[in-house]
Motif scaffolding. Structure first.
Motif, PDB file in Angstrom:
ATOM      1  N   SER A  74       1.668   9.920   2.274  1.00  0.00           N
ATOM      2  CA  SER A  74       1.259  10.253   0.905  1.00  0.00           C
ATOM      3  C   SER A  74       1.755   9.209  -0.083  1.00  0.00           C
ATOM      4  O   SER A  74       1.028   8.794  -0.997  1.00  0.00           O
ATOM      5  CB  SER A  74       1.795  11.631   0.513  1.00  0.00           C
ATOM      6  N   VAL A  75       3.004   8.788   0.093  1.00  0.00           N
ATOM      7  CA  VAL A  75       3.555   7.743  -0.783  1.00  0.00           C
ATOM      8  C   VAL A  75       2.756   6.457  -0.640  1.00  0.00           C
ATOM      9  O   VAL A  75       2.420   5.800  -1.638  1.00  0.00           O
ATOM     10  CB  VAL A  75       5.040   7.491  -0.458  1.00  0.00           C
ATOM     11  N   ALA A  76       2.429   6.094   0.601  1.00  0.00           N
ATOM     12  CA  ALA A  76       1.672   4.866   0.840  1.00  0.00           C
ATOM     13  C   ALA A  76       0.295   4.924   0.176  1.00  0.00           C
ATOM     14  O   ALA A  76      -0.157   3.955  -0.445  1.00  0.00           O
ATOM     15  CB  ALA A  76       1.530   4.634   2.347  1.00  0.00           C
ATOM     16  N   LEU A  77      -0.372   6.069   0.288  1.00  0.00           N
ATOM     17  CA  LEU A  77      -1.685   6.219  -0.339  1.00  0.00           C
ATOM     18  C   LEU A  77      -1.585   6.135  -1.855  1.00  0.00           C
ATOM     19  O   LEU A  77      -2.446   5.544  -2.522  1.00  0.00           O
ATOM     20  CB  LEU A  77      -2.300   7.567   0.069  1.00  0.00           C
ATOM     21  N   LEU A  78      -0.535   6.714  -2.404  1.00  0.00           N
ATOM     22  CA  LEU A  78      -0.343   6.697  -3.852  1.00  0.00           C
ATOM     23  C   LEU A  78      -0.075   5.278  -4.348  1.00  0.00           C
ATOM     24  O   LEU A  78      -0.613   4.856  -5.378  1.00  0.00           O
ATOM     25  CB  LEU A  78       0.818   7.625  -4.228  1.00  0.00           C
ATOM     26  N   VAL A  79       0.752   4.547  -3.616  1.00  0.00           N
ATOM     27  CA  VAL A  79       1.043   3.158  -3.985  1.00  0.00           C
ATOM     28  C   VAL A  79      -0.238   2.322  -3.939  1.00  0.00           C
ATOM     29  O   VAL A  79      -0.502   1.505  -4.823  1.00  0.00           O
ATOM     30  CB  VAL A  79       2.111   2.563  -3.051  1.00  0.00           C
ATOM     31  N   GLU A  80      -1.051   2.533  -2.892  1.00  0.00           N
ATOM     32  CA  GLU A  80      -2.315   1.803  -2.786  1.00  0.00           C
ATOM     33  C   GLU A  80      -3.245   2.121  -3.947  1.00  0.00           C
ATOM     34  O   GLU A  80      -3.872   1.227  -4.527  1.00  0.00           O
ATOM     35  CB  GLU A  80      -2.990   2.158  -1.458  1.00  0.00           C
ATOM     36  N   SER A  81      -3.332   3.399  -4.315  1.00  0.00           N
ATOM     37  CA  SER A  81      -4.239   3.810  -5.377  1.00  0.00           C
ATOM     38  C   SER A  81      -3.808   3.243  -6.729  1.00  0.00           C
ATOM     39  O   SER A  81      -4.620   2.645  -7.452  1.00  0.00           O
ATOM     40  CB  SER A  81      -4.296   5.342  -5.446  1.00  0.00           C
ATOM     41  N   PHE A  82      -2.531   3.405  -7.057  1.00  0.00           N
ATOM     42  CA  PHE A  82      -2.045   2.854  -8.321  1.00  0.00           C
ATOM     43  C   PHE A  82      -2.062   1.332  -8.291  1.00  0.00           C
ATOM     44  O   PHE A  82      -2.343   0.681  -9.302  1.00  0.00           O
ATOM     45  CB  PHE A  82      -0.628   3.360  -8.616  1.00  0.00           C
ATOM     46  N   GLY A  83      -1.758   0.756  -7.126  1.00  0.00           N
ATOM     47  CA  GLY A  83      -1.753  -0.696  -7.009  1.00  0.00           C
ATOM     48  C   GLY A  83      -3.117  -1.295  -7.269  1.00  0.00           C
ATOM     49  O   GLY A  83      -3.233  -2.358  -7.891  1.00  0.00           O
ATOM     50  N   ARG A  84      -4.160  -0.614  -6.827  1.00  0.00           N
ATOM     51  CA  ARG A  84      -5.512  -1.113  -7.064  1.00  0.00           C
ATOM     52  C   ARG A  84      -5.840  -1.098  -8.555  1.00  0.00           C
ATOM     53  O   ARG A  84      -6.456  -2.042  -9.069  1.00  0.00           O
ATOM     54  CB  ARG A  84      -6.526  -0.265  -6.291  1.00  0.00           C
TER      55      ARG A  84
END
Length: 286
Positions: free
Chosen positions: A209-219
């Motif tokens: 979940s953390v990884a997905l969140l980082v990817e989403s905000f990072g984009r």
């Protein structure tokens, strides 16, 4: 003279009623009452302010669904605050959270069906989602570790960064994937709260979940960084700026132009924002 919006006030009264029901059924200590009442008062004040600034005289059908979700989140908040000093009614918290998450799909559908989508409704929905995730993180942190607070803090850290970094003050394109990632956070945290899976599996789910969140905000951050110069040029109207009105926003050009002229477009829905051409990347809205 300010106008009293009945929607937020009714929401506050219902919130107090829910707290009273919780106190009579599962018990609610001082911490729960303080957290629940503070949440209700802040919700009432912020929603009233948002309605005033947007010129809304009453809540739309979709906003009323979101307000119902917000009231349930208030109940979860009170129970979570109470759990630091006593045993928490986990089953009830899971039920309240699950209903709130399920209604997240209902308010968007209602807005589309009734043609009442608005910037206020979208912001209201997002803030309730973010706060629920933060509350769930605070509740499960003692069991799974403080690192899980990253999930709840991400949205607020992003918001704080916009006050420090001027190039982040914009609006990235709406993406369906972002909504999926946000929904995943709530579901995974609810599962973690229910404690129905082995601890290693729960931890693995939270890490994903953390990884997905980082990817989403990072984009979003990457998009804002890539288009920072174009958006700055468009907003300040420098000579040669490649600014054009979106064809889908032709009927709202006066409002878009006024916002652009004042250097402020954050109050406009995405489809109504002025656009700038971005080489090899389509368009960017400011």
């Amino acid at each position: 003279m300010s106008t009293v919006r009945t929607g937020p006030v009714i929401g506050l009264l219902v919130q107090i009623g829910l707290l009273a029901v919780l106190a009579e059924t599962v018990g609610l200590g001082a911490a729960g009452w303080v957290a629940g009442l503070a949440y209700g008062l802040v919700l009432c004040a912020l929603l009233s302010r948002g309605m005033s600034r947007s010129g809304a005289g009453a809540l739309s059908p979709a906003d009323r669904v979101t307000l119902s979700r917000a009231i349930l989140v208030g109940g979860v908040t009170a129970l979570a605050a109470d759990s630091f000093g006593r045993s928490a009614p986990v089953t009830l918290m899971v039920v309240l959270t699950s209903v709130a998450l399920a209604l997240d799909a209902v308010d968007g559908y209602t807005a589309r069906r009734t043609g009442t989508t608005s910037e206020l409704g979208a912001r209201f929905d997002m803030e309730i989602d973010s706060f629920l995730v933060l509350v769930l993180c605070l509740h499960v942190a003692p069991a799974v570790g403080g690192w899980v607070l990253v999930i709840g803090a991400m949205r607020y850290l992003f918001g704080a960064a916009t006050w420090v970094l001027g190039w982040m003050r914009g609006s990235a394109p709406p993406r369906y994937w972002s909504k999926v990632v946000a929904a995943i956070q709530g579901v995974v945290l609810t599962v973690a709260m229910a404690d129905v899976l082995p601890a290693p599996l729960t931890t693995m789910m939270l890490v994903v979940s953390v990884a997905l969140l980082v990817e989403s905000f990072g984009r979003d951050v990457a998009w804002l960084w890539t288009t920072r110069h174009l958006r700055h040029t468009a907003i300040h109207g420098a000579p040669g700026a490649m600014v054009q009105s979106a064809s889908s926003a032709s009927h709202s050009a006066p409002s878009a132009a006024a916002a652009l002229g004042s250097g402020r477009t954050d109050g406009l829905p995405w489809s109504d924002r002025p656009t700038v051409t971005v080489a090899r990347r389509g368009i960017a809205r400011v």
